[in-house]
Design a protein around this motif. Structure first.
Motif, short mmCIF file in Angstrom:
data_model
loop_
_atom_site.label_atom_id
_atom_site.label_comp_id
_atom_site.label_asym_id
_atom_site.label_seq_id
_atom_site.Cartn_x
_atom_site.Cartn_y
_atom_site.Cartn_z
N ARG A 259 14.94 -8.24 -75.06
CA ARG A 259 13.61 -8.74 -75.42
C ARG A 259 13.63 -10.26 -75.58
N LEU B 249 13.60 -11.65 -72.11
CA LEU B 249 12.27 -11.55 -71.53
C LEU B 249 11.37 -12.65 -72.06
N GLU C 83 10.79 -3.49 -69.75
CA GLU C 83 10.19 -3.24 -71.05
C GLU C 83 9.97 -1.75 -71.27
N TYR C 84 9.50 -1.07 -70.24
CA TYR C 84 9.30 0.39 -70.33
C TYR C 84 10.63 1.11 -70.51
N GLN D 202 7.51 -10.13 -62.08
CA GLN D 202 6.67 -9.60 -63.14
C GLN D 202 6.79 -8.07 -63.24
N ALA D 203 6.86 -7.42 -62.08
CA ALA D 203 7.05 -5.97 -62.09
C ALA D 203 8.38 -5.58 -62.72
N ARG D 204 9.41 -6.41 -62.43
CA ARG D 204 10.72 -6.14 -63.01
C ARG D 204 10.67 -6.27 -64.53
N ILE D 205 9.94 -7.26 -65.02
CA ILE D 205 9.81 -7.44 -66.48
C ILE D 205 9.12 -6.23 -67.12
N GLU D 206 8.03 -5.77 -66.52
CA GLU D 206 7.30 -4.62 -67.06
C GLU D 206 8.15 -3.35 -67.01
N GLN D 207 8.87 -3.18 -65.90
CA GLN D 207 9.71 -2.00 -65.76
C GLN D 207 10.80 -1.98 -66.82
N ARG E 158 9.54 -15.46 -69.71
CA ARG E 158 8.08 -15.66 -69.67
C ARG E 158 7.72 -17.14 -69.90
N LYS F 281 11.84 0.79 -74.13
CA LYS F 281 11.16 1.71 -75.04
C LYS F 281 11.66 3.14 -74.87
#
Length: 512
Positions: free
Chosen positions: A183, A186, A267-268, A260-265, A190, A271
């Motif tokens: 995190r 990330l 993060e998921y 950006q997709a890699r960051i979102e993936q 950003r 979790k």
């Protein structure tokens, strides 16, 4: 026949007929004597009997004599000068609550609230017996050691569950560390921090493959962005075709989208991994709790549960320890060494004899007392301790009458610190019972009795005393209740009534 005299000749009497003749003559004489005696007796009685008129006038018939005696009050005179010599004591009649002592027979029994019947929770063979019959034990004292396969397997299950829990906790800790570092990475990405600074800052932090995946996507985007910047000036001067710049921008946009997709993936994924890790810890903890609770249900104590170690304990891990649940005395023992025991078999009974129950049966005539007995103290006596009494407190009076004995059960609890009261002993029980209302009461010494009649002597004035018929009620050792015949304030003779009674009897005999 004699021809000269004309008479029959006299026959000589046979000697054998003489006894019979004498017997007949004797009977005739006796009958005649009895008749003469009865005749004289009847004549004498008739001469001495008074005429009916005379009897009625004098009033001396046997039927009328008692009526003359009871026709009026009987008064006895005793001068006051003789009172002291006669021991006469006179007091006014009082009212008060009548107290009586109720006596019952009862029995000592175990306090059923403090008796433990011990059954093993598991099946097994007895390895050790630590107590004997009659021994005094305290709560949690060891009674028996049992070798149980069920206990051994339950302990091994708990041990394995704990290992799995430890592993799940370690994995969760690592996963939380990875998530924290990732995190932070990330956040730096950003902000579009320089890649060399990012590499330097996060080089020694554990992030799994998240760092590589993020930095590769970030590096690709930075390269595409640099290509666009490099082609913009030449394109303006016409040195480079616009088409080439357009292709570079398209590539930069694609790399930015991928980044950006890699960051979102990621993060998921963070979790999800944290959720799975946390769930694994909960499952492992639940297995440990279930295994430990199973052992507690079987009677294992906390220290035993916490110190399970197959490597150190070996075969002893299957030992099941039966402990005393209460303080008390072993009153029954049904277990021996190497015996096979089962949950259906009682092995010990322990009773706390510091208190015992006193049981008694209340007869039907005493049922009105039951409402006032609860919580009251009673005295208990036993012939083994003739100079000592024990105190007990009534806590139960039954609501159902025994159809055979016509009694109602009563229970009292008594302190028994010295164990002097033994269950099974017969005892005598005493307790006080009193009336709720004011009654006319006199000392028992005032009561007199003659010819089936109860009476007292009432002082009517100066040296005169009246014989007063009464109807007595309940009595105790010293006091009697007077239901009829006396009123409060009347002065009655408490002591010395025997002198008055003797004088009364003399007067009656003189009249006769």
């Amino acid at each position: 026949m004699n021809q000269t005299t004309g008479q029959l000749p006299t026959q000589p009497v046979n000697a054998s007929h003489k006894p019979v003749l004498f017997l007949v003559l004797a009977i005739i004489a006796i009958v005649a004597g009895v008749g003469i005696y009865q005749f004289r007796s009847h004549k004498s009685a008739a001469d001495s009997a008074p005429a009916p008129e005379e009897s009625q006038q004098t009033g001396t018939t046997s039927e009328q004599a008692p009526q003359k005696e009871n026709s009026g009050p009987v008064t006895i005179t005793l001068p006051e000068s003789k009172w002291k010599v006669s021991g006469l004591q006179i007091e006014p009649v009082a009212t008060g609550r009548f107290e009586e002592t109720i006596r019952l027979t009862g029995k000592v029994s175990l306090n059923e609230d403090k008796v433990a019947h011990i059954y093993p929770m598991v099946e097994g063979s007895v390895d050790k017996v630590d107590v004997g019959l009659g021994q005094v034990v305290k709560a949690n004292d060891l009674l028996v050691v049992v070798h149980s396969r069920e206990i051994g397997q339950a302990k091994l299950d708990l041990y394995q569950a704990r290992l799995q829990q430890e592993m799940a906790v370690v994995k969760d800790k690592i996963q939380q560390e990875i998530a924290t570092n990732t995190r932070q990475l990330l956040a730096a990405l950003r902000k579009r921090e320089p890649i060399n600074e990012i590499e330097e800052r996060f080089r020694s932090r554990s992030m799994g493959d998240y760092r590589e995946r993020l930095l590769m996507a970030y590096a690709g985007y930075l390269k595409s962005d640099a290509d666009v910047e490099r082609l913009e000036e030449p394109t303006k001067s016409g040195a480079v075709a616009f088409k080439q710049l357009h292709a570079a921008k398209s590539s930069r946009n694609a790399d930015l989208a991928a980044f950006q997709a890699r960051i979102e993936q990621i993060e998921y994924e963070l979790k999800t991994s944290l959720l799975l890790s946390s769930q694994s810890v909960k499952e492992a903890s639940t297995r440990v709790a279930v295994a430990a609770t199973s052992l507690r249900i079987l009677g294992c104590d906390e220290q035993e549960i916490q110190t399970i170690n197959p490597e150190q304990q070996g075969a002893a891990i299957s030992h099941y320890f039966v402990r005393a649940p209460i303080n008390g005395t072993i009153i029954s023992k049904d277990v021996t060494l190497k015996e096979q025991i089962r949950p259906q078999s009682q092995i010990f009974s322990i009773a706390d004899l510091s208190t015992v129950w006193i049981t008694a049966d209340i007869y039907e005539k005493n049922l009105p007392l039951l409402a006032s007995l609860s919580g009251k103290p009673v005295r208990v006596f036993n012939e083994a301790w003739p100079d000592r009494s024990f105190q007990a407190r009534i806590f139960y009076t039954g609501e159902i009458m025994d159809e055979k004995t016509r009694t109602v059960a009563m229970r009292a609890i008594a302190d028994n610190p010295d164990h002097l009261l033994k269950p099974g002993m017969f005892v005598n029980i005493e307790f006080e019972s009193g009336s709720e209302q004011e009654l006319v009461i006199v000392p028992r010494s005032a009561l007199q009795e003659h010819e089936g009649q109860d009476f007292v002597f009432v002082h009517t004035g100066e040296g005169e005393f009246e014989k007063r018929l009464i109807k007595p009620g309940k009595q105790n050792e010293t006091t009697a209740v007077i239901l009829e015949g006396l009123k409060p304030g009347e002065r009655v003779v408490l002591q010395g009534g025997f002198i008055l009674k003797s004088k009364m009897l003399e007067d009656l005999m003189g009249e006769e």
